[in-house]
Scaffold this motif. Structure first.
Motif, PDB file in Angstrom:
ATOM      1  N   ILE A 178       6.582   0.088   9.733  1.00  0.00           N
ATOM      2  CA  ILE A 178       6.671  -1.309   9.278  1.00  0.00           C
ATOM      3  C   ILE A 178       6.671  -1.357   7.757  1.00  0.00           C
ATOM      4  O   ILE A 178       7.445  -2.101   7.137  1.00  0.00           O
ATOM      5  N   ALA A 179       5.812  -0.572   7.131  1.00  0.00           N
ATOM      6  CA  ALA A 179       5.710  -0.546   5.669  1.00  0.00           C
ATOM      7  C   ALA A 179       7.012  -0.069   5.026  1.00  0.00           C
ATOM      8  O   ALA A 179       7.455  -0.634   4.020  1.00  0.00           O
ATOM      9  N   LYS A 180       7.628   0.972   5.603  1.00  0.00           N
ATOM     10  CA  LYS A 180       8.901   1.480   5.052  1.00  0.00           C
ATOM     11  C   LYS A 180       9.964   0.394   5.082  1.00  0.00           C
ATOM     12  O   LYS A 180      10.687   0.202   4.102  1.00  0.00           O
TER      13      LYS A 180
ATOM     14  N   GLU B 224       0.831  -1.208   0.000  1.00  0.00           N
ATOM     15  CA  GLU B 224       0.000   0.000   0.000  1.00  0.00           C
ATOM     16  C   GLU B 224       0.865   1.259   0.000  1.00  0.00           C
ATOM     17  O   GLU B 224       0.627   2.197  -0.766  1.00  0.00           O
ATOM     18  N   LEU B 225       1.892   1.266   0.836  1.00  0.00           N
ATOM     19  CA  LEU B 225       2.783   2.432   0.881  1.00  0.00           C
ATOM     20  C   LEU B 225       3.515   2.604  -0.438  1.00  0.00           C
ATOM     21  O   LEU B 225       3.633   3.718  -0.949  1.00  0.00           O
ATOM     22  N   TRP B 226       3.998   1.515  -0.999  1.00  0.00           N
ATOM     23  CA  TRP B 226       4.711   1.573  -2.283  1.00  0.00           C
ATOM     24  C   TRP B 226       3.808   2.230  -3.333  1.00  0.00           C
ATOM     25  O   TRP B 226       4.241   3.130  -4.058  1.00  0.00           O
ATOM     26  N   ASP B 227       2.559   1.786  -3.407  1.00  0.00           N
ATOM     27  CA  ASP B 227       1.631   2.349  -4.389  1.00  0.00           C
ATOM     28  C   ASP B 227       1.362   3.825  -4.131  1.00  0.00           C
ATOM     29  O   ASP B 227       1.308   4.626  -5.075  1.00  0.00           O
ATOM     30  N   LEU B 228       1.196   4.202  -2.867  1.00  0.00           N
ATOM     31  CA  LEU B 228       0.970   5.614  -2.531  1.00  0.00           C
ATOM     32  C   LEU B 228       2.142   6.489  -2.968  1.00  0.00           C
ATOM     33  O   LEU B 228       1.956   7.554  -3.564  1.00  0.00           O
TER      34      LEU B 228
END
Length: 146
Positions: free
Chosen positions: A43-45, A14-18
């Protein structure tokens, strides 16, 4: 913001897409926090840096207050300058707080000598960048004379 439990890979994707959607201008942290909690963002980073960068062959960077995904070497240099400065400051702080107060007598254990040598190596390795204000461009200009 979504506070339900989610897997690192779901958060990372999700973060990558954002960040990817933000394009060359990058994305501020606050935009991600509209979609996930602060802990989920951290966590996403980590997941993106550990998995997505290699998979997608792109860099996930924090530059000038923005997160971006790029293959631009200059953006990588800017991000790395900042990260090396942070590592340098942390190494100096660790030395000042966990080794220097012990004095020579306290630094006699072989284990402490090993970690002292490691910290000293990190500090010394950053010296050219530190002297140039953590600018790789300045280091290169001085070393090549241009």
């Amino acid at each position: 913001m979504n506070s339900r439990r989610r897997s690192p890979s779901d958060l990372g994707l999700e973060l990558w897409d954002l960040v990817k959607e933000a394009g060359e201008d990058g994305m501020p942290r606050e935009t991600a926090l509209d979609h996930m909690t602060s802990n989920q963002f951290e966590i996403a980073k980590v997941w993106d840096r550990d998995h997505m960068c290699e998979k997608e062959r792109e860099c996930f960077l924090y530059v000038l207050g923005q997160y971006l995904i790029t293959r631009d070497p200059q953006m990588s240099v800017l991000a790395l300058n900042r990260e090396i400065e942070l590592l340098y400051r942390r190494a100096v702080r660790l030395h000042r707080s966990a080794i220097a107060p012990l004095g020579e007598e306290g630094r006699q254990s072989p284990q402490l000598r090993v970690v002292h040598t490691a910290l000293a190596g990190m500090i010394e390795a950053a010296a050219p960048l530190r002297h140039a204000g953590f600018s790789a461009d300045v280091v290169v200009r001085h070393s090549t004379g241009t």
